[in-house]
Design an enzyme around this catalytic site. Structure first.
Site, short mmCIF file in Angstrom:
data_model
loop_
_atom_site.label_atom_id
_atom_site.label_comp_id
_atom_site.label_asym_id
_atom_site.label_seq_id
_atom_site.Cartn_x
_atom_site.Cartn_y
_atom_site.Cartn_z
N SER A 28 58.35 43.31 31.41
CA SER A 28 57.63 43.05 32.65
C SER A 28 57.64 44.23 33.62
CB SER A 28 58.17 41.77 33.34
OG SER A 28 58.01 40.65 32.47
N GLY A 74 57.32 39.85 28.70
CA GLY A 74 56.18 38.95 28.83
C GLY A 74 56.45 37.73 29.69
N GLY A 94 54.23 46.59 28.22
CA GLY A 94 53.39 45.70 27.43
C GLY A 94 52.13 45.32 28.19
N GLY A 95 52.14 44.15 28.81
CA GLY A 95 50.94 43.60 29.46
C GLY A 95 50.24 44.58 30.39
N ASN A 109 52.65 49.64 24.94
CA ASN A 109 52.66 48.89 23.68
C ASN A 109 51.58 47.82 23.80
OD1 ASN A 109 53.13 47.29 21.49
ND2 ASN A 109 55.20 46.67 22.09
N TRP A 110 50.48 48.07 23.12
CA TRP A 110 49.34 47.15 23.25
C TRP A 110 49.55 45.85 22.47
CZ3 TRP A 110 44.41 50.80 22.62
CH2 TRP A 110 44.42 51.74 23.66
N LYS A 111 50.58 45.81 21.64
CA LYS A 111 50.87 44.62 20.82
C LYS A 111 49.62 44.18 20.04
CE LYS A 111 54.64 43.52 23.89
NZ LYS A 111 55.53 42.51 24.47
P1 13P Z 1 55.74 43.22 28.85
O1 13P Z 1 55.61 44.48 29.66
O2 13P Z 1 54.46 42.52 28.64
O3 13P Z 1 56.84 42.35 29.36
O4 13P Z 1 56.20 43.70 27.37
C1 13P Z 1 57.27 44.57 27.25
C2 13P Z 1 57.34 45.03 25.84
O5 13P Z 1 57.69 44.27 24.97
C3 13P Z 1 56.96 46.41 25.56
O6 13P Z 1 57.30 46.76 24.25
#
Ligand code: 13P
Length: 251
Positions: free
Chosen positions: A213, A173, A234-235, A9-11
């Site tokens: 995370s 995050g 995410g990250g 998920n690149w957000k």
């Molecule tokens: P992180 O991996 O950055 O914690 O984000 C998780 C997330 O929200 C994936 O959708």
């Protein structure tokens, strides 16, 4: 057996050049992987270019949000058919950032899931508790309530299109990951609930990802849990090296 499914998920990150470069880098690095389903979910404005960069690859494309109406006067929204038109096959629905930052309700999320499945998109349906809910011992109740409300009215046949992503909000995050035991406890509870809501066969088939995370360091221990079928990253999905190390660890 459930095939592992790792999605990034690149957000709200990347630009037109870096999005395509990341996609192309992953396509090259992961070209030999066939034992894991892989998807990336870029911002909607880059869906088309990322889908083009991945068209000859084993990596699918997903959106981060969708609207449930087919078309019309819904300024700023994007329909299921529009997403499919860009080359998307998946769509993240009910992410905690949309629930808690944008204010999406369980009812809206339920409508989006139904619309996505009806159109042939594969929803990644996110659920998860806040830190204060966990500390108050309410994790199972909160997550079960989100599952029931999100899936309300979906029949056995339709539900099979779905992936569930358990993302404890306190782990997103923050660098705080749920321990493998904490993840397994909630994943097992969700699978039991699916068995009650549908039947055991369906519960055994639906994939449940963990998110929060997730990174190269903790991928193997999370994925070693019997009910953790994949990761929503995410990250760590923003770097070719990190994301491909994670996928390869699972493959
Ligand atoms: P992180 O991996 O950055 O914690 O984000 C998780 C997330 O929200 C994936 O959708």
């Amino acid at each position: 057996m459930r095939k592992p499914f790792i999605a990034g998920n690149w957000k709200m990150n990347m630009n037109s050049a870096t999005a395509v470069a990341l996609a192309a880098g992953l396509a090259k690095e992961l070209e030999d992987v066939d034992t894991v389903d892989i998807a990336v979910c870029p911002p909607s404005v880059y869906l088309q270019s990322v889908a083009a960069a991945l068209s000859a690859s084993n990596i699918a494309v997903g959106a981060q949000n969708v609207y449930f109406e087919g078309n019309g006067a819904f300024t700023g929204e994007i329909s299921c058919d529009m997403l499919k038109d860009t080359g998307c096959s998946y769509v993240i629905i009910g992410h905690s950032e949309r629930r808690h930052v944008i204010g999406e309700t369980d009812e809206l999320i339920n409508k989006k899931i139904a619309a996505a499945i009806n159109s042939g998109l594969l929803p990644i349906f996110c659920i998860g508790e806040l830190l204060e809910e966990r500390q108050a011992g309410k994790t199972n109740d909160v997550v079960a309530d989100q599952v029931k409300k999100g899936l309300a009215g979906l029949c056995e046949e339709r539900i099979q299109a779905i992936t569930i992503a358990y993302e404890p909000v306190w782990a997103i995050g923050t660098g705080l990951t749920a321990t493998p035991d904490q993840a397994q406890q909630v994943h097992g509870m969700i699978r039991g609930l699916l068995s009650e809501l549908y039947n055991e066969d369906i519960a055994e088939r639906i994939r449940i990802q963990y998110g929060g995370s997730a990174k190269p360091d903790n991928t193997s221990e999370l994925m070693a849990q019997p009910d953790v079928d994949g990761l929503l990253v995410g990250g760590a999905s923003l770097k070719v090296e990190d994301f491909s190390v994670m996928v390869k660890a699972v493959a």
